[in-house]
Design an enzyme around this catalytic site. Structure first.
Site, PDB file in Angstrom:
ATOM      1  N   SER A   1       7.137   1.606  14.486  1.00 22.33           N
ATOM      2  CA  SER A   1       7.344   1.603  13.029  1.00 22.33           C
ATOM      3  C   SER A   1       6.762   2.778  12.257  1.00 22.33           C
ATOM      4  O   SER A   1       7.038   2.910  11.069  1.00 22.33           O
ATOM      5  CB  SER A   1       6.803   0.312  12.430  1.00 22.33           C
ATOM      6  OG  SER A   1       7.767  -0.678  12.600  1.00 22.33           O
TER       7      SER A   1
ATOM      8  N   SER B   1       9.560  -0.140  10.694  1.00 18.69           N
ATOM      9  CA  SER B   1       9.394  -0.894   9.470  1.00 18.69           C
ATOM     10  C   SER B   1       8.720  -0.111   8.334  1.00 18.69           C
ATOM     11  O   SER B   1       8.854  -0.494   7.173  1.00 18.69           O
ATOM     12  CB  SER B   1       8.576  -2.167   9.749  1.00 18.69           C
ATOM     13  OG  SER B   1       7.282  -1.833  10.207  1.00 18.69           O
TER      14      SER B   1
ATOM     15  N   LYS C   1       1.593   1.595   3.055  1.00 25.40           N
ATOM     16  CA  LYS C   1       2.550   0.559   3.426  1.00 25.40           C
ATOM     17  C   LYS C   1       2.048  -0.771   2.881  1.00 25.40           C
ATOM     18  O   LYS C   1       0.837  -1.033   2.884  1.00 25.40           O
ATOM     19  CB  LYS C   1       2.657   0.519   4.952  1.00 25.40           C
ATOM     20  CG  LYS C   1       3.699  -0.435   5.496  1.00 25.40           C
ATOM     21  CD  LYS C   1       3.777  -0.333   7.012  1.00 25.40           C
ATOM     22  CE  LYS C   1       4.839  -1.222   7.605  1.00 25.40           C
ATOM     23  NZ  LYS C   1       4.908  -1.105   9.077  1.00 25.40           N
TER      24      LYS C   1
HETATM   25  N1  GLN Z   1      11.259  -2.655  15.618  1.00 24.35           N
HETATM   26  C1  GLN Z   1      10.138  -3.268  16.247  1.00 24.35           C
HETATM   27  C2  GLN Z   1      10.028  -4.726  15.862  1.00 24.35           C
HETATM   28  O1  GLN Z   1      10.776  -5.157  15.073  1.00 24.35           O
HETATM   29  C3  GLN Z   1       8.867  -2.537  15.917  1.00 24.35           C
HETATM   30  C4  GLN Z   1       8.382  -2.792  14.550  1.00 24.35           C
HETATM   31  C5  GLN Z   1       7.010  -2.223  14.297  1.00 24.35           C
HETATM   32  O2  GLN Z   1       6.569  -1.278  14.947  1.00 24.35           O
HETATM   33  N2  GLN Z   1       6.309  -2.834  13.367  1.00 24.35           N
HETATM   34  O3  GLN Z   1       9.204  -5.417  16.344  1.00 24.35           O
END
Ligand code: GLN
Length: 493
Positions: A178, A154, A79
């Site tokens: 994510s 994400s 990532k």
């Molecule tokens: N959707 C959640 C957020 O926007 C989690 C994102 C993540 O785990 N990085 O914070």
């Protein structure tokens, strides 16, 4: 069988036994990647030349008969918020659009010293804020099972690339879901390890008390192997814990093969019963309950009222508060994007941050700034951290009598690209099943149960007490015998 269809262990063994070379594997994975990328856009950077050179070095080592790492010659995608020395690392943001870190994250050090070969850096929601990949400054990524749909986020680029067969494994980060949510949308395995099990050194921080790096793969045995490499104490991360006693490579043979989960207590959350699920996900829950019963587990119920009611609001308050502090360092002086037209320093900060950050990141920074202002912080940020303690305590009590919780990852299947980002509140609420796990620092394992009638993968997750990561994978291993291993999506072709 093509080389790109093989798993981590199969590739490592095949290279060691000289059935094929590291370069052949890399080139086949690269070929597959390039064939799919036009439709998928899962990568921000492809490291073809450096990767080929690295694969050649692995082959030379084999020819010389030198010692080989566990992952020698296995291609990987990281990532793009995981720092790689000298290789662009953007966090999906314009503000870091050209930034090449002067150091590597510990996880990349561990993987590369085990011989893994980098194929690319994957697309992600900007600074990991989002759940569709749609907030990336580099445009959206497609779901390999249906390219009109989101892969989740994400870490959507990492999940999509493993699902489409670019590589046999990838790393993501999980602050509130994510890893688990894109794994579920793309039909593969994703583990969010217990907080502290995998080093965060070199991960571009979003919410430091919630962030955790973890693997994506297409078999449980591969997940074991990856956790064996990744779960190391790191003195560079003050929250890293030494858990060397956990042996991810060992699995007890079940004494009763027809009832391998006998004695396990699997819980359902009482309060979640009131929430609506898409029919394929509700059906998957019913099916898994039956499978657990048939394999000898006891299905019980736990109550998590504070989680069900307050977790989403508290998570977003805490995550935004930590994010606004973490992102203060991107000022146009120390990192990445900058401007030369500003008349003074304040002007420069304003211009760099206005142009460098996207809308979602800005809204979180503003929210975090407000929530932590001295006049308000007691009422909002501090209150949220108190509720967080209650949430952790609620889980701790629940796990006194059960081994794990079976629950959805998301209430619905992946939305169409574009549509998913229209209603931000709905997006935040859809994280209900994932983010409490981060608030309590627990491990969560997302797995594919099968496919909907429309051909989309349907995932569920197992959540366990702290340090039960191995136990979750052991249960996943038994389920895999019944559910089968995740398939590679062919539609990205
Ligand atoms: N959707 C959640 C957020 O926007 C989690 C994102 C993540 O785990 N990085 O914070």
């Amino acid at each position: 069988m093509q080389l790109y269809e093989l798993g981590v262990r199969e590739i490592a063994e095949g290279i060691r036994e000289k059935k094929f070379s590291a370069l052949e594997v890399f080139d086949e994975c690269l070929h597959r990647t390039l064939a799919c990328e036009g439709k998928m856009s899962a990568l921000i950077t492809t490291t073809a030349d450096a990767g080929r050179a690295h694969a050649r070095r692995v082959d030379e080592q084999i020819a010389k008969g030198g010692a080989l790492g566990l992952l020698a010659g296995v291609p990987v995608i990281l990532k793009d918020n995981i720092c790689t020395h000298g290789i662009r690392t953007t966090a999906g943001s314009r503000i870091l659009g050209r930034w090449a870190p002067p150091y590597s994250a510990t996880v990349w050090e561990l993987l590369s010293s085990a011989g893994a070969v980098l194929l690319g850096k994957s697309n992600m929601d900007e600074f990991a804020m989002g759940n569709t990949c749609g907030t990336s400054a580099f445009g959206p990524t497609a779901n390999p099972w249906d390219v009109s749909r989101v892969p989740g986020g994400s870490s959507g680029g990492s999940a999509a690339s493993v699902a489409a067969g670019y590589v046999p494994f990838a790393l993501g980060s999980d602050t509130g879901g994510s890893i688990r949510q894109p794994a579920s949308y793309c039909g593969i395995y994703g583990l969010k390890p217990t907080y502290g099990l995998v080093s965060r050194y070199g991960l571009i921080a979003y919410g430091s008390s919630l962030d955790q790096i973890g693997p994506f793969a297409r078999s449980v045995e591969d997940m074991d192997l990856l956790m064996h490499v990744l779960a190391r104490h790191d003195p560079k991360d003050s929250t890293s814990v030494d858990k060397s006693e956990i042996d991810f490579t060992r699995r007890e043979k079940s004494r009763q093969p027809e009832k391998p989960l006998k004695g396990k207590r699997v819980a359902l959350v009482k309060e979640f019963r009131d929430f609506t699920l898409d029919p394929p996900i509700a059906d998957a829950m019913k099916r898994l309950i039956r499978i657990f019963e048939e394999t000898g587990a006891d299905i019980v119920e736990v109550s998590l009222p504070t989680v069900a009611r307050y977790a989403v609001a508290c998570y977003y308050a805490i995550a935004a508060s930590e994010a606004h502090t973490n992102l203060a360092r991107f000022d146009g002086v120390r990192y990445g994007y900058t401007v030369t037209t500003a008349s003074d320093l304040k002007d420069m900060f304003e211009e760099v941050r206005s142009k460098g950050f996207g809308a979602e990141v800005k809204s979180r920074i503003i929210a975090g700034t407000c929530l932590t202002e001295p006049v308000r912080s007691e009422e909002y940020y501090v209150a949220a951290t108190r509720v967080r303690t209650l949430i952790a305590e609620e889980f701790r009590k629940a796990f006194e009598n059960v081994d794990c919780i079976l629950q959805p990852v998301t209430p619905s299947l992946p939305a169409k690209i574009g549509e998913a980002d229209e209603d931000a509140m709905k997006g935040y609420e859809s994280d209900l099943y994932t983010l409490p796990v981060n608030m309590a620092g627990l491990p969560g394992f997302s797995f594919c149960t099968g496919y909907s009638q429309s051909g989309l993968p349907v995932g569920l997750q197992l959540v366990g007490p702290r340090w039960s990561d191995k136990n979750l994978l052991d249960m996943g291993f038994e389920l895999e015998k019944i559910l089968g291993t995740p398939k590679i999506a062919q539609r990205g072709n």
